[in-house]
Design an enzyme around this catalytic site. Structure first.
Site, PDB file in Angstrom:
ATOM      1  N   CYS A  45       1.062  -1.363   0.192  1.00 44.54           N
ATOM      2  CA  CYS A  45      -0.182  -0.006  -0.053  1.00 44.54           C
ATOM      3  C   CYS A  45       0.858   1.403   0.138  1.00 44.54           C
ATOM      4  O   CYS A  45       2.068   1.058   0.276  1.00 44.54           O
ATOM      5  CB  CYS A  45      -0.714  -0.126   1.356  1.00 44.54           C
ATOM      6  SG  CYS A  45      -1.823  -1.381   1.262  1.00 44.54           S
TER       7      CYS A  45
ATOM      8  N   ARG B 109       1.765   1.376  -5.852  1.00 44.57           N
ATOM      9  CA  ARG B 109       1.915   0.326  -4.650  1.00 44.57           C
ATOM     10  C   ARG B 109       0.652  -0.399  -4.406  1.00 44.57           C
ATOM     11  O   ARG B 109       0.599  -1.228  -3.576  1.00 44.57           O
ATOM     12  CB  ARG B 109       2.395   1.026  -3.537  1.00 44.57           C
ATOM     13  CG  ARG B 109       3.678   1.893  -3.676  1.00 44.57           C
ATOM     14  CD  ARG B 109       4.139   2.474  -2.450  1.00 44.57           C
ATOM     15  NE  ARG B 109       4.237   1.500  -1.337  1.00 44.57           N
ATOM     16  CZ  ARG B 109       5.381   1.022  -1.015  1.00 44.57           C
ATOM     17  NH1 ARG B 109       6.460   1.343  -1.842  1.00 44.57           N
ATOM     18  NH2 ARG B 109       5.449  -0.012  -0.163  1.00 44.57           N
TER      19      ARG B 109
ATOM     20  N   TRP C  73      -3.916  -1.775  -1.709  1.00 44.35           N
ATOM     21  CA  TRP C  73      -3.791  -3.280  -1.936  1.00 44.35           C
ATOM     22  C   TRP C  73      -4.203  -4.408  -1.254  1.00 44.35           C
ATOM     23  O   TRP C  73      -3.608  -4.428  -0.131  1.00 44.35           O
ATOM     24  CB  TRP C  73      -2.290  -3.560  -2.675  1.00 44.35           C
ATOM     25  CG  TRP C  73      -2.449  -4.845  -3.448  1.00 44.35           C
ATOM     26  CD1 TRP C  73      -2.499  -4.909  -4.831  1.00 44.35           C
ATOM     27  CD2 TRP C  73      -2.014  -6.086  -3.142  1.00 44.35           C
ATOM     28  NE1 TRP C  73      -2.325  -6.135  -5.126  1.00 44.35           N
ATOM     29  CE2 TRP C  73      -2.094  -7.165  -3.989  1.00 44.35           C
ATOM     30  CE3 TRP C  73      -1.696  -6.770  -1.675  1.00 44.35           C
ATOM     31  CZ2 TRP C  73      -1.881  -8.287  -4.177  1.00 44.35           C
ATOM     32  CZ3 TRP C  73      -1.647  -7.868  -1.855  1.00 44.35           C
ATOM     33  CH2 TRP C  73      -1.682  -8.870  -2.861  1.00 44.35           C
TER      34      TRP C  73
ATOM     35  N   ASN D 101       0.168  -0.099   6.074  1.00 45.34           N
ATOM     36  CA  ASN D 101       0.830  -1.018   5.124  1.00 45.34           C
ATOM     37  C   ASN D 101       1.266  -2.111   5.826  1.00 45.34           C
ATOM     38  O   ASN D 101       2.191  -2.196   6.523  1.00 45.34           O
ATOM     39  CB  ASN D 101       1.722  -0.268   4.221  1.00 45.34           C
ATOM     40  CG  ASN D 101       2.500  -1.294   3.285  1.00 45.34           C
ATOM     41  OD1 ASN D 101       2.010  -2.129   2.688  1.00 45.34           O
ATOM     42  ND2 ASN D 101       3.689  -0.922   3.030  1.00 45.34           N
ATOM     43  N   GLY D 102       1.005  -3.529   5.142  1.00 45.41           N
ATOM     44  CA  GLY D 102       1.534  -4.835   5.919  1.00 45.41           C
ATOM     45  C   GLY D 102       0.377  -5.620   6.149  1.00 45.41           C
ATOM     46  O   GLY D 102      -0.655  -5.477   5.998  1.00 45.41           O
TER      47      GLY D 102
ATOM     48  N   GLU E 266      11.063 -13.286 -19.827  1.00 44.86           N
ATOM     49  CA  GLU E 266      10.641 -11.922 -19.308  1.00 44.86           C
ATOM     50  C   GLU E 266       9.698 -11.534 -20.061  1.00 44.86           C
ATOM     51  O   GLU E 266       8.645 -10.906 -19.857  1.00 44.86           O
ATOM     52  CB  GLU E 266      11.903 -11.042 -19.305  1.00 44.86           C
ATOM     53  CG  GLU E 266      11.758  -9.522 -19.437  1.00 44.86           C
ATOM     54  CD  GLU E 266      11.028  -8.696 -18.190  1.00 44.86           C
ATOM     55  OE1 GLU E 266      10.554  -9.452 -17.279  1.00 44.86           O
ATOM     56  OE2 GLU E 266      10.686  -7.594 -18.303  1.00 44.86           O
TER      57      GLU E 266
ATOM     58  N   LYS F 113       5.929 -10.455 -19.105  1.00 42.40           N
ATOM     59  CA  LYS F 113       5.258  -8.848 -19.237  1.00 42.40           C
ATOM     60  C   LYS F 113       3.736  -9.030 -19.947  1.00 42.40           C
ATOM     61  O   LYS F 113       3.226  -8.341 -19.788  1.00 42.40           O
ATOM     62  CB  LYS F 113       6.253  -8.173 -20.302  1.00 42.40           C
ATOM     63  CG  LYS F 113       6.416  -6.864 -19.977  1.00 42.40           C
ATOM     64  CD  LYS F 113       7.441  -6.452 -19.078  1.00 42.40           C
ATOM     65  CE  LYS F 113       7.343  -7.076 -17.502  1.00 42.40           C
ATOM     66  NZ  LYS F 113       8.601  -6.887 -16.836  1.00 42.40           N
TER      67      LYS F 113
ATOM     68  N   HIS G  44      10.860 -31.655 -25.560  1.00 48.73           N
ATOM     69  CA  HIS G  44      10.702 -32.583 -24.379  1.00 48.73           C
ATOM     70  C   HIS G  44       9.178 -32.320 -23.702  1.00 48.73           C
ATOM     71  O   HIS G  44       8.652 -32.520 -22.619  1.00 48.73           O
ATOM     72  CB  HIS G  44      11.506 -32.204 -23.218  1.00 48.73           C
ATOM     73  CG  HIS G  44      12.882 -32.376 -23.635  1.00 48.73           C
ATOM     74  ND1 HIS G  44      13.494 -33.724 -23.641  1.00 48.73           N
ATOM     75  CD2 HIS G  44      14.033 -31.726 -23.844  1.00 48.73           C
ATOM     76  CE1 HIS G  44      14.891 -33.751 -24.034  1.00 48.73           C
ATOM     77  NE2 HIS G  44      15.267 -32.571 -24.069  1.00 48.73           N
TER      78      HIS G  44
ATOM     79  N   LYS H 176       3.014  -2.807  -7.595  1.00 52.47           N
ATOM     80  CA  LYS H 176       4.538  -2.653  -7.902  1.00 52.47           C
ATOM     81  C   LYS H 176       5.481  -3.233  -6.792  1.00 52.47           C
ATOM     82  O   LYS H 176       6.440  -3.978  -7.132  1.00 52.47           O
ATOM     83  CB  LYS H 176       4.899  -1.361  -8.419  1.00 52.47           C
ATOM     84  CG  LYS H 176       6.423  -1.380  -8.894  1.00 52.47           C
ATOM     85  CD  LYS H 176       6.614  -0.270  -9.821  1.00 52.47           C
ATOM     86  CE  LYS H 176       7.661  -0.379 -10.421  1.00 52.47           C
ATOM     87  NZ  LYS H 176       7.894  -1.327 -11.340  1.00 52.47           N
TER      88      LYS H 176
HETATM   89  O1  M6R Z   1      10.796  -4.487  -6.634  1.00 55.47           O
HETATM   90  P1  M6R Z   1      11.468  -5.787  -7.121  1.00 55.47           P
HETATM   91  O2  M6R Z   1      12.138  -5.638  -8.255  1.00 55.47           O
HETATM   92  O3  M6R Z   1      11.737  -6.552  -5.986  1.00 55.47           O
HETATM   93  O4  M6R Z   1      10.047  -6.505  -7.604  1.00 55.47           O
HETATM   94  C1  M6R Z   1      10.038  -7.949  -7.972  1.00 55.47           C
HETATM   95  C2  M6R Z   1       8.972  -8.401  -8.825  1.00 55.47           C
HETATM   96  O5  M6R Z   1       7.783  -8.024  -8.061  1.00 55.47           O
HETATM   97  C3  M6R Z   1       8.781  -7.612 -10.080  1.00 55.47           C
HETATM   98  O6  M6R Z   1       9.988  -7.517 -10.961  1.00 55.47           O
HETATM   99  C4  M6R Z   1       7.306  -7.992 -10.869  1.00 55.47           C
HETATM  100  O7  M6R Z   1       7.735  -9.144 -11.332  1.00 55.47           O
HETATM  101  C5  M6R Z   1       7.181  -6.887 -11.876  1.00 55.47           C
HETATM  102  N1  M6R Z   1       6.003  -6.380 -12.035  1.00 55.47           N
HETATM  103  C6  M6R Z   1       7.314  -7.511 -13.350  1.00 55.47           C
HETATM  104  O8  M6R Z   1       7.034  -6.765 -14.243  1.00 55.47           O
END
Ligand code: M6R
Length: 616
Positions: A2, A27, A76, A102-103, A485, A489, A508, A611
């Site tokens: 949050c 967040r 969140w 937050n938490g 990756e 995404k 496989h 995020k």
């Molecule tokens: O803040 P961080 O780099 O530790 O976050 C790790 C993942 O939560 C973050 O990379 C997540 O997978 C992204 N939203 C991917 O785009």
């Protein structure tokens, strides 16, 4: 997960809180709320389910009596769904007291049972309201907000940042943190609190990071930090290097579009100041040189995109330093009883520096005697503070939930650390280091060229693919984590089934997924670096093409071997084998963004995500 903001000073607080929340919305964005103590000394609050805009509209239609002390929250959801009632702030003590959090308060059920037995009532399903009601009870007994707050936080278990204010004390906001972020912004006759510096960087760049299990009381002209027992704590101020405009969209349609466009600078800025006369010397690592010369293994830990950056960087890291390197998801590492000790260097990678899984893994490694190095993008964040050394990525603030520019900066920082260690250990000659540095320094121009020559083309075919239900990604060697990756995404922002595979693994099992028309991205390695690897990937392309796949090849300029078998070829400039992934990932970032945009989705704030993942 949050976002939290607090303000005390001479200015009306509502706008300050709302603009702080706008910068923290990445967040969490399922509800938002504020509380202010108005000029007449009455605390009032407004909170709404939905994105911050819902709250903004509500406040515009029905303004709160403004005041100069306030707290704000963007959520969140953990305990209780995203409803108005579960949104923060939570009020107690006849609505004279407001709390945001937050938490996760792990012992909330026991505390709640105790309060219910005492006759207290609750209006939400949240753990936060338990802390608010408990604080109300403690405050009613003493009338001392700071002392009551101290006694409450000492009883909470779990991870939390809590802020509270009471209408009996205008001009005072109290905060506490345990395993969750909180920073202080120092102004002239005003002070701020935030989950990170983005909350207040438009007002001040002078900041203090609060340590673990510490409490802060901010007043317009004073900041007091103590531990949970009430003893004063000295806190070092730091200067925020980001300026406010770095966290603005600046005319781009989305933060993600802006951040993809900033990938060249993210690499260039991360290299800056860490190369002298063609040789890598990372000043932040110098104090650790003796240890780095002796470690016998490296474990890279991270989550999500940061873990893929770790996987990508590990190939060169091991080759250059000749130290065995493994890469693990932080949450898996932490719970498998790994064999680690003083000869182990644990490198964590985190954009936010707050990912709880990664933080817990770092603490775990440290407790077992390992040396810890944090690669992080956020000043004052918790993971770097818990590590023996820090190499900051200088990607600038990343706001879109989907990580893009941080990814290329993380690989860059890993390469710099590897080249530094290779120099210390003598595993590469100066000439070899200089050659790698030259390749690294060429990357920003290479990325810029991909953006210039391929972006429009990729966006166009992404828009044609808006109805696609599944996309696969294949790569070998450093191309494999790039495939992962690319798939992450796409899942994250387009809500399309996507999977990345090691191309060698195809036969496989995954090849059974190929049916006519199935789109498959293939990251094609340079034939100049390894003719064998290139040949194998071209064979993989033929195998899937024979089964009807629609092949989109990401290949270097001039590689004609792919032309007969690919439906689309996305070109990247020539680069050394370890540097190609920094270029090859860019078309995949653009593609995911293009497809999500074509589907009319919010690329910056995808559903169900936040995020900064500050819960385990
Ligand atoms: O803040 P961080 O780099 O530790 O976050 C790790 C993942 O939560 C973050 O990379 C997540 O997978 C992204 N939203 C991917 O785009």
């Amino acid at each position: 997960m949050c976002g939290i903001v607090g303000y005390v000073g001479p200015r009306p607080s509502t706008d300050i809180l709302i603009s702080g929340l706008a910068r923290l919305e990445y967040r969490g964005y399922d509800s938002a709320g504020i509380a202010v103590i108005a000029g007449d000394g009455v605390l009032s609050s407004r909170k709404r389910a939905g994105k911050l805009q819902v709250l903004r509209d509500d406040l515009a239609a029905h303004p709160l009596a403004d005041g100069t002390t306030g707290i704000g929250h963007t959520r969140w959801a953990t305990h209780g769904g995203p409803t108005d009632a579960n949104a923060h702030p939570h009020l107690a003590d006849d609505d004279k007291l407001a709390v945001i959090h937050n938490g996760i308060i792990e012992n909330f059920a026991a505390l709640k049972a105790d309060l219910l037995a005492d006759g207290y009532a609750f209006r939400s399903e949240t753990d936060t309201e338990v802390a608010a009601v408990l604080l109300g009870r403690e405050y009613a007994a003493s009338g001392d907000l700071v002392a009551a707050f101290r006694s409450v936080v000492a009883r909470l278990e779990g991870a939390f940042t809590l802020l509270a204010m009471h209408q009996d004390h205008p001009g005072l906001v109290v905060g506490a943190r345990r395993n969750s972020p909180l920073v202080i912004g120092l102004g002239e006759g005003e002070n701020f609190l935030g989950s990170d510096v983005a909350a207040f960087v438009e007002h001040t760049r002078s900041a203090l990071a609060i340590g673990q299990d510490e409490i802060v009381a901010i007043r317009p002209d004073a900041v007091e930090v103590t531990d949970f027992a009430g003893s004063a704590v000295e806190v070092e101020p730091f200067e925020v290097v980001w300026d406010a405009s770095a966290a603005e969209k600046g005319g781009w349609p989305s933060f993600m579009a802006k951040e993809v466009s900033e990938e060249p600078e993210a690499v260039a800025n991360t290299v800056r100041g860490r190369v002298r006369d063609g040789i890598v010397a990372v000043p932040e690592l110098e104090g650790l040189d003796e240890v780095l010369g002796e470690v016998s293994r490296v474990i890279i830990i991270a989550c999500g995109t940061a873990a893929y950056a770790g996987m990508t960087g590990a190939y060169a890291f091991e080759q250059w330093t000749r130290v065995p390197v493994t890469v693990e998801l932080a949450h898996e590492f932490r719970y498998r009883d790994p064999v680690i000790g003083p000869d182990t260097l644990v490198i964590s990678i985190s954009q936010s520096g707050e990912t709880m899984d990664t933080l817990m893994a770092v603490k775990y490694a440290r407790e077992r005697g390992a040396k810890t190095l944090s690669i992080c993008n956020t000043q004052g964040a918790t993971i770097p503070r818990e590590s023996d050394a820090i190499v900051y990525t200088h990607a600038g603030p990343e706001v879109a939930v989907a990580s893009t520019k941080a990814f290329v900066a993380q690989i860059t920082a890993l390469y710099l650390a590897a080249l530094h260690i290779a120099r210390v250990r003598g595993s590469l000659t100066d000439a070899e280091i200089t050659a790698h540095v030259a390749e690294l320094e060429a990357v920003p121009a290479g990325i810029a060229r991909v953006l210039e020559t391929e972006q429009a083309h990729i966006e166009q075919f992404a828009s044609w693919m808006a109805d696609t239900r599944s996309v696969l990604f294949l790569g070998r060697h450093v191309g494999y984590p790039i495939a992962l990756e690319g798939a992450l995404k796409l899942k994250e922002i387009s809500y399309i089934h996507a999977e990345g595979f090691a191309a060698g693994e195809l036969k496989h099992g995954p090849i059974a997924l190929i049916e006519p028309g199935q789109p498959v991205f293939v990251i094609v390695p340079s034939p100049r670096a390894s003719a064998e690897l290139h040949r194998k990937v071209v064979s993989n392309i033929q195998e899937i093409r024979a089964r009807g796949a629609r092949v989109i090849a990401v290949a270097e300029e001039g590689d004609v071997a792919v032309l007969p078998f690919a439906d689309e070829v996305l070109r990247i400039p020539l680069a050394g084998p370890f540097f190609e992934p920094l270029l090859a990932v860019v078309p995949l970032h653009i593609f995911a963004m293009g497809l999500a945009t074509a589907k009319g989705l919010d690329v910056d704030q995808p559903r169900n995500l936040a995020k900064s993942v500050t819960v385990e």
